[in-house]
Design a protein around this motif. Structure first.
Motif, PDB file in Angstrom:
ATOM      1  N   ASP A  40       0.813  -1.220   0.000  1.00 46.62           N
ATOM      2  CA  ASP A  40       0.000   0.000   0.000  1.00 46.62           C
ATOM      3  C   ASP A  40       0.846   1.269   0.000  1.00 46.62           C
ATOM      4  O   ASP A  40       0.341   2.345   0.284  1.00 46.62           O
ATOM      5  N   VAL A  41       2.121   1.159  -0.344  1.00 44.57           N
ATOM      6  CA  VAL A  41       3.038   2.295  -0.194  1.00 44.57           C
ATOM      7  C   VAL A  41       2.592   3.520  -0.997  1.00 44.57           C
ATOM      8  O   VAL A  41       2.822   4.649  -0.587  1.00 44.57           O
ATOM      9  N   GLU A  42       1.928   3.325  -2.116  1.00 42.62           N
ATOM     10  CA  GLU A  42       1.502   4.468  -2.917  1.00 42.62           C
ATOM     11  C   GLU A  42       0.413   5.274  -2.227  1.00 42.62           C
ATOM     12  O   GLU A  42       0.266   6.465  -2.453  1.00 42.62           O
ATOM     13  N   LYS A  43      -0.348   4.642  -1.361  1.00 44.02           N
ATOM     14  CA  LYS A  43      -1.452   5.324  -0.686  1.00 44.02           C
ATOM     15  C   LYS A  43      -1.045   5.903   0.661  1.00 44.02           C
ATOM     16  O   LYS A  43      -1.775   6.675   1.244  1.00 44.02           O
ATOM     17  N   ARG A  44       0.120   5.533   1.165  1.00 43.20           N
ATOM     18  CA  ARG A  44       0.462   5.827   2.543  1.00 43.20           C
ATOM     19  C   ARG A  44       1.215   7.128   2.766  1.00 43.20           C
ATOM     20  O   ARG A  44       1.442   7.512   3.896  1.00 43.20           O
ATOM     21  N   PHE A  45       1.647   7.798   1.737  1.00 45.41           N
ATOM     22  CA  PHE A  45       2.410   9.027   1.924  1.00 45.41           C
ATOM     23  C   PHE A  45       1.483  10.196   2.203  1.00 45.41           C
ATOM     24  O   PHE A  45       0.539  10.450   1.469  1.00 45.41           O
ATOM     25  N   VAL A  46       1.769  10.887   3.272  1.00 43.88           N
ATOM     26  CA  VAL A  46       0.999  12.064   3.654  1.00 43.88           C
ATOM     27  C   VAL A  46       1.952  13.245   3.649  1.00 43.88           C
ATOM     28  O   VAL A  46       3.063  13.156   4.164  1.00 43.88           O
ATOM     29  N   ARG A  47       1.537  14.328   3.073  1.00 37.79           N
ATOM     30  CA  ARG A  47       2.365  15.532   3.075  1.00 37.79           C
ATOM     31  C   ARG A  47       1.833  16.479   4.131  1.00 37.79           C
ATOM     32  O   ARG A  47       0.641  16.707   4.238  1.00 37.79           O
ATOM     33  N   MET A  48       2.763  17.013   4.915  1.00 38.01           N
ATOM     34  CA  MET A  48       2.382  17.960   5.949  1.00 38.01           C
ATOM     35  C   MET A  48       3.520  18.928   6.182  1.00 38.01           C
ATOM     36  O   MET A  48       4.652  18.680   5.763  1.00 38.01           O
ATOM     37  N   LYS A  49       3.215  19.999   6.838  1.00 41.20           N
ATOM     38  CA  LYS A  49       4.233  20.992   7.158  1.00 41.20           C
ATOM     39  C   LYS A  49       5.196  20.412   8.188  1.00 41.20           C
ATOM     40  O   LYS A  49       4.829  19.542   8.987  1.00 41.20           O
ATOM     41  N   TYR A  50       6.421  20.905   8.176  1.00 44.92           N
ATOM     42  CA  TYR A  50       7.444  20.434   9.096  1.00 44.92           C
ATOM     43  C   TYR A  50       6.986  20.580  10.543  1.00 44.92           C
ATOM     44  O   TYR A  50       7.140  19.665  11.351  1.00 44.92           O
ATOM     45  N   THR A  51       6.416  21.733  10.874  1.00 45.13           N
ATOM     46  CA  THR A  51       5.991  21.963  12.260  1.00 45.13           C
ATOM     47  C   THR A  51       4.893  20.985  12.662  1.00 45.13           C
ATOM     48  O   THR A  51       4.877  20.525  13.808  1.00 45.13           O
ATOM     49  N   ASP A  52       4.014  20.638  11.757  1.00 42.39           N
ATOM     50  CA  ASP A  52       2.973  19.662  12.048  1.00 42.39           C
ATOM     51  C   ASP A  52       3.577  18.269  12.279  1.00 42.39           C
ATOM     52  O   ASP A  52       3.126  17.537  13.170  1.00 42.39           O
ATOM     53  N   ALA A  53       4.603  17.923  11.523  1.00 44.58           N
ATOM     54  CA  ALA A  53       5.257  16.627  11.690  1.00 44.58           C
ATOM     55  C   ALA A  53       5.953  16.550  13.055  1.00 44.58           C
ATOM     56  O   ALA A  53       5.853  15.539  13.752  1.00 44.58           O
ATOM     57  N   VAL A  54       6.630  17.615  13.433  1.00 39.60           N
ATOM     58  CA  VAL A  54       7.306  17.645  14.739  1.00 39.60           C
ATOM     59  C   VAL A  54       6.274  17.525  15.860  1.00 39.60           C
ATOM     60  O   VAL A  54       6.451  16.766  16.817  1.00 39.60           O
ATOM     61  N   GLU A  55       5.182  18.232  15.715  1.00 39.17           N
ATOM     62  CA  GLU A  55       4.111  18.171  16.719  1.00 39.17           C
ATOM     63  C   GLU A  55       3.543  16.754  16.822  1.00 39.17           C
ATOM     64  O   GLU A  55       3.293  16.252  17.928  1.00 39.17           O
ATOM     65  N   LEU A  56       3.379  16.088  15.691  1.00 40.73           N
ATOM     66  CA  LEU A  56       2.869  14.728  15.684  1.00 40.73           C
ATOM     67  C   LEU A  56       3.844  13.783  16.383  1.00 40.73           C
ATOM     68  O   LEU A  56       3.436  12.894  17.138  1.00 40.73           O
TER      69      LEU A  56
END
Length: 58
Positions: A40-56
């Motif tokens: 499922d690798v083609e469906k699994r990539f999510v793009r987000m802002k750097y700050t959102d990734a750090v927060e996650l």
């Protein structure tokens, strides 16, 4: 980011198609379900802002 995503998708697809024996071993002995998740690798990539990734991660 698009280039990195495409590269990772290519590598995963190549491994799944050309290293079947190794992936079966990993799926049976190391991590159950790894083949399904990688398929499922083609469906699994999510793009987000750097700050959102750090927060996650926190």
């Amino acid at each position: 980011m698009a280039c990195a995503t495409a590269y990772l998708q290519y590598v995963v697809k190549h491994v799944l198609e050309n290293c079947k024996e190794d992936m079966d071993f990993f799926n049976n002995c190391i991590e159950k379900g790894i083949i399904d998740r990688l398929s499922d690798v083609e469906k699994r990539f999510v793009r987000m802002k750097y700050t959102d990734a750090v927060e996650l991660l926190l």
